[in-house]
Design an enzyme around this catalytic site. Structure first.
Site, PDB file in Angstrom:
ATOM      1  N   ARG A 102      -6.221  -3.555  -2.860  1.00  0.00           N
ATOM      2  CA  ARG A 102      -7.661  -3.651  -2.436  1.00  0.00           C
ATOM      3  C   ARG A 102      -8.390  -3.758  -3.366  1.00  0.00           C
ATOM      4  O   ARG A 102      -9.957  -4.097  -3.352  1.00  0.00           O
ATOM      5  CB  ARG A 102      -7.788  -2.699  -2.243  1.00  0.00           C
ATOM      6  CG  ARG A 102      -6.453  -2.731  -1.073  1.00  0.00           C
ATOM      7  CD  ARG A 102      -6.903  -1.759   0.277  1.00  0.00           C
ATOM      8  NE  ARG A 102      -7.629  -2.829   1.403  1.00  0.00           N
ATOM      9  CZ  ARG A 102      -8.791  -1.796   2.477  1.00  0.00           C
ATOM     10  NH1 ARG A 102      -8.279  -1.267   3.106  1.00  0.00           N
ATOM     11  NH2 ARG A 102      -9.972  -2.692   2.837  1.00  0.00           N
ATOM     12  N   CYS A 145     -10.522   1.650  11.125  1.00  0.00           N
ATOM     13  CA  CYS A 145      -9.835   1.887  10.489  1.00  0.00           C
ATOM     14  C   CYS A 145     -10.185  -0.473  10.207  1.00  0.00           C
ATOM     15  O   CYS A 145     -11.263  -0.435   9.118  1.00  0.00           O
ATOM     16  CB  CYS A 145      -8.157   0.655   9.596  1.00  0.00           C
ATOM     17  SG  CYS A 145      -7.569   2.758   8.869  1.00  0.00           S
ATOM     18  N   ALA A 189       3.415   2.727   8.061  1.00  0.00           N
ATOM     19  CA  ALA A 189       2.876   1.524   8.659  1.00  0.00           C
ATOM     20  C   ALA A 189       3.788   0.433   7.354  1.00  0.00           C
ATOM     21  O   ALA A 189       4.390  -0.031   7.834  1.00  0.00           O
ATOM     22  CB  ALA A 189       2.180   1.505   9.564  1.00  0.00           C
ATOM     23  N   GLY A 193       1.811   5.272   0.184  1.00  0.00           N
ATOM     24  CA  GLY A 193       1.300   5.940   1.024  1.00  0.00           C
ATOM     25  C   GLY A 193       1.040   5.785   2.928  1.00  0.00           C
ATOM     26  O   GLY A 193       0.335   6.410   2.507  1.00  0.00           O
ATOM     27  N   ASN A 194       0.852   4.550   2.475  1.00  0.00           N
ATOM     28  CA  ASN A 194       0.214   3.732   4.472  1.00  0.00           C
ATOM     29  C   ASN A 194       2.045   3.654   4.651  1.00  0.00           C
ATOM     30  O   ASN A 194       2.469   2.498   4.183  1.00  0.00           O
ATOM     31  CB  ASN A 194      -0.262   2.832   3.715  1.00  0.00           C
ATOM     32  CG  ASN A 194      -0.796   1.934   5.331  1.00  0.00           C
ATOM     33  OD1 ASN A 194       0.273   2.478   6.261  1.00  0.00           O
ATOM     34  ND2 ASN A 194      -1.912   1.430   5.089  1.00  0.00           N
ATOM     35  N   SER A 215       0.768  -1.021  -0.023  1.00  0.00           N
ATOM     36  CA  SER A 215      -0.003   0.117   0.256  1.00  0.00           C
ATOM     37  C   SER A 215       0.817   1.189  -0.209  1.00  0.00           C
ATOM     38  O   SER A 215       1.723   1.881   0.797  1.00  0.00           O
ATOM     39  CB  SER A 215      -0.728   0.053   1.459  1.00  0.00           C
ATOM     40  OG  SER A 215      -1.537   0.901   1.390  1.00  0.00           O
ATOM     41  N   GLU A 255     -12.651   5.301  -1.390  1.00  0.00           N
ATOM     42  CA  GLU A 255     -12.171   4.103  -0.420  1.00  0.00           C
ATOM     43  C   GLU A 255     -13.294   4.122   0.862  1.00  0.00           C
ATOM     44  O   GLU A 255     -12.891   3.471   1.595  1.00  0.00           O
ATOM     45  CB  GLU A 255     -10.606   4.999   0.149  1.00  0.00           C
ATOM     46  CG  GLU A 255      -9.542   4.691  -1.002  1.00  0.00           C
ATOM     47  CD  GLU A 255      -9.066   3.761  -1.050  1.00  0.00           C
ATOM     48  OE1 GLU A 255      -8.600   2.905  -0.081  1.00  0.00           O
ATOM     49  OE2 GLU A 255      -9.099   3.303  -2.804  1.00  0.00           O
ATOM     50  N   HIS A 270      -5.548   8.420   3.888  1.00  0.00           N
ATOM     51  CA  HIS A 270      -7.375   7.997   4.327  1.00  0.00           C
ATOM     52  C   HIS A 270      -7.404   9.028   4.930  1.00  0.00           C
ATOM     53  O   HIS A 270      -6.384   9.720   5.963  1.00  0.00           O
ATOM     54  CB  HIS A 270      -7.738   7.093   5.321  1.00  0.00           C
ATOM     55  CG  HIS A 270      -7.453   5.760   3.752  1.00  0.00           C
ATOM     56  ND1 HIS A 270      -7.533   4.260   4.465  1.00  0.00           N
ATOM     57  CD2 HIS A 270      -8.326   5.469   2.454  1.00  0.00           C
ATOM     58  CE1 HIS A 270      -7.954   3.792   3.018  1.00  0.00           C
ATOM     59  NE2 HIS A 270      -7.919   4.229   1.891  1.00  0.00           N
TER      60      HIS A 270
END
Length: 442
Positions: A139, A368, A28, A25-26, A23, A175, A247
């Site tokens: 996703r 989430c 973690a 941009g995420n 993913s 999303e 998000h």
């Protein structure tokens, strides 16, 4: 007439929970890519969070994990032969595609759909639209199965309308509830639905991907039959996206008439607050709890997932409760802010910390993991009760997890076809368990 319920439907974390780093941009997800995950621990943590809210007096449901590996995807990607043949070939020729097929990302139920309660819709039905999640390959595979799951849970067409996802094109990037906030005087009253977007449909943006378009939000609002004067579109700040807020629910969360938000969440915060207040005229007085960047730097807010918390109205409590990850308590700036906030006379009176570390390491906090659905008493009776939880069902699901989940999992394990068979057997056992839950109701 009884008060409608805000029901949290949490994604049951699946047996292939892993750190695939898929993913962009995420932060973690990227930072922990390739590490060994603990699927059993992750699912048990998620179920304990569900138990916490159930025991507090809230209604709690669950969404089952999607079947993985996604063999339909591998077949469409050009692999042939038996399941064993396709898995072995994918492991040798395109391991990134095999990771995609094994992704357990449907656990993050805030991305499952956008939900509009019947109080807001012109036909008086509850509307749900699965998110197409078209920005990320792994996703984008979810929505057909999510659609079927939602049809199973919300089957009464007289009360519920489950739409198909928007077209899978970048202009319609959607999303789900992670970029949607509903504000109201109380859950059963008419409210204002706020859609947060990162770009216009045909706009090119630099930096991390912008996963929600205004066009997608507008078309969902139209499908749900929302009143234009009670619907607001707000642009997320580019600064927040590039800091890792992939998000909006990483930098903002709302409940009842309260918007809890970081100072840098929106491109034009003054215009955003004004638009929400105007849309809510005659319904509620907007209460904005803004967290200054000087007190909680954006990077701390994103690292700790302060805003990716559940903001809930607990039975018997006058002020809202923030269900936050333990990382929020362990980050000094967010802990200090929460302490000061709850000592004030503001709308958020308490913070309850929960351990969802396995999900957090993959970029998903308490918010989430859940999809909020406001249901009237009649609609609650119309929901498939096999998916509504109590202590006994939570215990049964935890026993199932202990019996069918591995304690550890790495990307190298995906190459072994025995894992897929093991997971398939686990899903069969879960379906039997869900059937038993349904039989208990009937």
């Amino acid at each position: 007439m009884s008060e409608p319920y805000e029901v949290n439907f949490d994604g049951l974390i699946g047996p292939t929970h892993n750190y695939g780093g898929l993913s962009d941009g995420n932060l973690a997800s990227s930072n922990n890519a390739g590490e060994v995950s603990r699927p059993q621990e992750a699912a048990l943590q998620g179920l304990e969070k569900m138990r916490t809210l159930y025991k507090a007096g809230l209604k709690q449901g669950f969404l089952p994990p999607l079947m993985r590996p996604n063999m339909t995807f591998l077949k469409r990607a050009g692999f042939t032969g038996s399941q064993e043949d396709m898995i072995k070939a994918a492991a040798n020729e395109a391991p990134s595609l095999l990771k995609t097929a094994y992704s357990a990302s449907s656990m993050w139920a805030a991305n499952a759909a956008t939900v509009s309660p019947s109080a807001d819709t012109q036909d008086g039905k509850l509307h749900l639209t699965p998110a197409n999640l078209s920005t990320m390959l792994h996703r984008s595979l979810e929505h057909p199965d999510t659609f079927r799951n939602l049809q199973t849970i919300f089957a009464d067409m007289g009360q519920f309308a489950v739409h198909e996802a928007l077209p899978e094109h970048s202009n319609f990037s959607d999303e789900g509830a992670a970029n949607h906030v509903r504000l109201c005087a109380d859950h059963g009253a008419e409210g204002v639905e706020v859609f947060v977007y990162g770009r216009e449909a045909s706009e090119d943006t630099a930096g991390f991907p912008t996963r929600q378009t205004r066009l997608a939000s507008e078309r969902i609002a139209a499908m749900h039959g929302l009143k234009p004067e009670r619907t607001v579109y707000i642009r997320q700040s580019r600064q927040a996206i590039d800091a890792g807020a992939f998000h909006n629910d990483v930098v903002s969360v709302g409940s009842l008439n309260t918007l809890f938000t970081h100072e840098l969440a929106f491109e034009d915060k003054a215009a955003a607050y004004d638009a929400i207040a105007k849309a809510g005229e005659g319904l509620f007085d907007l209460n904005v709890v803004e967290v200054p960047d000087a007190e909680v730097p954006l990077k701390d807010a994103i690292k700790s997932y302060l805003f990716n918390s559940q903001l809930v109205k607990m039975p018997g409590e006058d002020r809202l409760v923030l269900i936050a990850p333990t990382e929020t308590e362990e980050t000094e700036s967010t802990r200090l802010f929460c302490e000061a906030m709850t000592k004030s006379n503001g709308p958020i009176g308490r913070v309850h910390y929960v351990d969802v570390r396995q999900s957090m390491r993959n970029g998903g906090g308490p918010a989430c993991l859940r999809l909020r659905v406001v249901l009237t008493e009649e609609q609650l009776r119309g929901v498939n009760h096999a998916f509504l939880l109590d202590d006994q069902k939570i215990n049964a699901l935890q026993d199932w997890v202990r019996a069918h989940y591995r304690e550890t999992l790495s990307a190298a394990d995906f190459a072994d076809p025995a894992l897929a068979l093991e997971i398939s057997n686990g899903h069969l056992a879960l379906q039997k368990l869900i059937n038993d839950f349904g039989a208990q109701v009937n």
